[in-house]
Design an enzyme around this catalytic site. Structure first.
Site, PDB file in Angstrom:
ATOM      1  N   HIS A  17      -8.497   9.312   4.870  1.00  0.00           N
ATOM      2  CA  HIS A  17      -7.038   9.473   4.800  1.00  0.00           C
ATOM      3  C   HIS A  17      -6.645  10.905   5.193  1.00  0.00           C
ATOM      4  CE1 HIS A  17      -7.453   6.186   1.524  1.00  0.00           C
ATOM      5  NE2 HIS A  17      -6.956   5.606   2.607  1.00  0.00           N
ATOM      6  N   LYS A  41      -1.958  -5.078  -8.190  1.00  0.00           N
ATOM      7  CA  LYS A  41      -3.289  -4.473  -8.153  1.00  0.00           C
ATOM      8  C   LYS A  41      -3.597  -3.791  -9.481  1.00  0.00           C
ATOM      9  CE  LYS A  41      -4.035  -3.712  -3.217  1.00  0.00           C
ATOM     10  NZ  LYS A  41      -4.274  -2.726  -2.159  1.00  0.00           N
ATOM     11  N   ARG A  90      -9.925   1.971  11.440  1.00  0.00           N
ATOM     12  CA  ARG A  90     -11.294   2.468  11.391  1.00  0.00           C
ATOM     13  C   ARG A  90     -12.202   1.642  12.284  1.00  0.00           C
ATOM     14  NH1 ARG A  90     -11.611   1.826   5.090  1.00  0.00           N
ATOM     15  NH2 ARG A  90     -10.721  -0.090   5.891  1.00  0.00           N
ATOM     16  N   SER A 128     -11.739   3.492   0.165  1.00  0.00           N
ATOM     17  CA  SER A 128     -11.483   3.806  -1.251  1.00  0.00           C
ATOM     18  C   SER A 128     -12.320   2.918  -2.150  1.00  0.00           C
ATOM     19  CB  SER A 128     -10.002   3.591  -1.580  1.00  0.00           C
ATOM     20  OG  SER A 128      -9.206   4.453  -0.824  1.00  0.00           O
TER      21      SER A 128
HETATM   22  O1  PNS Z   1      -3.867   1.149   1.561  1.00  0.00           O
HETATM   23  P1  PNS Z   1      -3.430  -0.282   1.681  1.00  0.00           P
HETATM   24  O2  PNS Z   1      -3.655  -1.013   0.367  1.00  0.00           O
HETATM   25  O3  PNS Z   1      -4.044  -0.982   2.852  1.00  0.00           O
HETATM   26  O4  PNS Z   1      -1.837  -0.232   1.943  1.00  0.00           O
HETATM   27  C1  PNS Z   1      -1.099  -1.422   2.100  1.00  0.00           C
HETATM   28  C2  PNS Z   1       0.408  -1.118   2.057  1.00  0.00           C
HETATM   29  C3  PNS Z   1       0.771  -0.399   0.782  1.00  0.00           C
HETATM   30  C4  PNS Z   1       0.810  -0.275   3.241  1.00  0.00           C
HETATM   31  C5  PNS Z   1       1.145  -2.500   2.130  1.00  0.00           C
HETATM   32  O5  PNS Z   1       0.686  -3.340   1.128  1.00  0.00           O
HETATM   33  C6  PNS Z   1       2.660  -2.346   2.005  1.00  0.00           C
HETATM   34  O6  PNS Z   1       3.324  -1.990   2.944  1.00  0.00           O
HETATM   35  N1  PNS Z   1       3.199  -2.606   0.801  1.00  0.00           N
HETATM   36  C7  PNS Z   1       4.621  -2.513   0.529  1.00  0.00           C
HETATM   37  C8  PNS Z   1       5.250  -3.911   0.371  1.00  0.00           C
HETATM   38  C9  PNS Z   1       5.591  -4.504   1.724  1.00  0.00           C
HETATM   39  O7  PNS Z   1       6.381  -3.968   2.486  1.00  0.00           O
HETATM   40  N2  PNS Z   1       4.980  -5.660   2.012  1.00  0.00           N
HETATM   41  C10 PNS Z   1       5.158  -6.361   3.267  1.00  0.00           C
HETATM   42  C11 PNS Z   1       4.151  -5.855   4.299  1.00  0.00           C
HETATM   43  S1  PNS Z   1       4.232  -6.795   5.764  1.00  0.00           S
END
Ligand code: PNS
Length: 161
Positions: A17, A41, A90, A128
């Site tokens: 990150h 989560k 990645r 992570s």
């Molecule tokens: O680090 P991660 O867990 O891959 O991040 C995922 C994240 C937080 C970017 C994604 O879950 C997100 O955007 N969450 C906010 C809710 C949302 O907008 N959901 C619709 C996504 S299409």
């Protein structure tokens, strides 16, 4: 002024990150690291702890802000007046999920563009969840995370013993 929003769970924030934030900070005027509040989560670190760790880890970068958000990413993009979403790629295996997310976000908000950046090969395999697993099993995880995150993980593990 070009502002990019880098969302994620960051539980915890890794060198992968940080690699991306360093790169983005050299390209965009402002990088907003946005820690997502995801009630579904069961995170190792609270939102406040994650924000604090990321702030400390990015302290050398003057154009990086760290915030948390709940709800939709497209709404956070608007709230922070960011021009694009930044995500890391990645490996090829990341692509399908990332493509789906980028297209869903753009379908909800046509102005929502997603920019992908790749970390260095050394950081390409860091995740992570693997850092957490290695730490819990007594392995050497320090090389995969910034120093403030290392200290925070050590404290959690000491508390569990
Ligand atoms: O680090 P991660 O867990 O891959 O991040 C995922 C994240 C937080 C970017 C994604 O879950 C997100 O955007 N969450 C906010 C809710 C949302 O907008 N959901 C619709 C996504 S299409």
């Amino acid at each position: 002024m070009n502002k990019v929003l880098y969302p994620g769970s960051f539980d915890p924030f890794t060198n992968g990150h940080l690699d991306l934030v360093n790169r983005a900070a050299g390209i965009f005027d402002t990088v907003i690291v946005a820690v997502a509040v995801n009630p579904g989560k069961n995170p190792l670190f609270s939102i406040g702890d994650r924000v604090e760790m990321i702030r400390k880890s990015c302290g050398h970068l003057g154009n990086v802000e760290v915030v948390s958000f709940h709800g939709l990413l497209v709404d956070a993009l608007e709230r922070y007046k960011a021009h694009a979403v930044l995500r890391g790629l990645r490996a090829f295996s990341d692509f399908e999920y990332e493509l789906q997310m980028a297209l869903m976000n753009r379908s909800m908000r046509s102005a929502c563009e997603t920019i992908f950046m790749m970390p260095t090969p050394e950081n390409s395999f860091v995740s992570s969840s693997m850092v957490k697993e290695i730490a819990h099993l007594g392995g050497d995880f320090a090389q995969y995370v910034p120093a403030p995150v290392k200290e925070a993980i050590e404290q959690v593990i000491e508390g569990e013993l």
